[in-house]
Scaffold this active site. Structure first.
Site, PDB file in Angstrom:
ATOM      1  CG  HIS A  97      -1.952  -1.022   1.237  1.00 53.84           C
ATOM      2  ND1 HIS A  97      -3.010  -0.995   2.111  1.00 53.84           N
ATOM      3  CD2 HIS A  97      -2.128  -2.135   0.475  1.00 53.84           C
ATOM      4  CE1 HIS A  97      -3.792  -2.032   1.895  1.00 53.84           C
ATOM      5  NE2 HIS A  97      -3.278  -2.747   0.912  1.00 53.84           N
ATOM      6  CD  GLU A 123      -1.807   4.049   3.431  1.00 52.98           C
ATOM      7  OE1 GLU A 123      -2.967   4.255   3.833  1.00 52.98           O
ATOM      8  OE2 GLU A 123      -1.554   3.271   2.483  1.00 52.98           O
ATOM      9  CB  CYS A 179      -6.407  -0.680   5.487  1.00 49.92           C
ATOM     10  SG  CYS A 179      -4.674  -1.149   5.300  1.00 49.92           S
ATOM     11  CB  CYS A 228      -1.845   1.563   6.295  1.00 48.73           C
ATOM     12  SG  CYS A 228      -1.515   0.726   4.713  1.00 48.73           S
TER      13      CYS A 228
END
Length: 148
Positions: A53, A55, A83, A86
């Site tokens: 992701h 992040e 999420c 993260c």
């Protein structure tokens, strides 16, 4: 333009890179003081890595740059509500602050789908949502409209 908007625009630039690569357009920048020290965009498809992701990509880059897994004086700007994975990474990296743009009604762990359980953790990350939310949401909406 305030600091949060300025860095969110940089995160949006990263989201555009993800969209150009065929990834869900989410971008992130990691900031120390007034300087971007790392950036990232979604790469799960291109890297065959479900943890890639935006992040996580930015946090990994910053940790390598600083040669330290703790980023205590840093702030993360991301175009979409993080999420649980993260947010967990933000806690473990000891980020001072996470700022996000659009809310994620399908996976957001700040308030959309769940509320991340900070209460029992020894580090709490300050969180601010909704910065340039319309702009951040627009790139996502555009991406998914083209997919349909």
């Amino acid at each position: 333009m305030d600091k949060d908007e300025r860095f969110m625009l940089e995160a949006l630039s990263e989201a555009e890179k993800a969209m150009e690569a065929g990834e869900v357009p989410v971008g992130a920048v990691l900031v120390e003081g007034k300087k971007v020290i790392a950036c990232g965009h979604n790469k799960p498809l291109s890297s065959d890595d479900p943890t890639a992701h935006a992040e996580i990509v930015a946090i990994r880059e910053a940790c390598q740059e600083k040669r330290n897994y703790r980023l205590t004086d840093c702030e993360l700007y991301v175009t979409l509500e993080p999420c649980a994975m993260c947010l967990g990474a933000a806690v473990h990296a000891r980020l001072r602050r996470v700022v996000f743009g659009a809310f994620d009604p399908k996976g957001g762990a700040v308030e959309s789908v769940m509320t991340f359980p900070f209460a029992k953790m020894n580090h709490r990350v300050e969180i601010k949502g909704g910065v340039l939310a319309a702009e951040c949401g627009k790139i996502l909406k555009s991406f998914f409209e083209k997919k349909r």
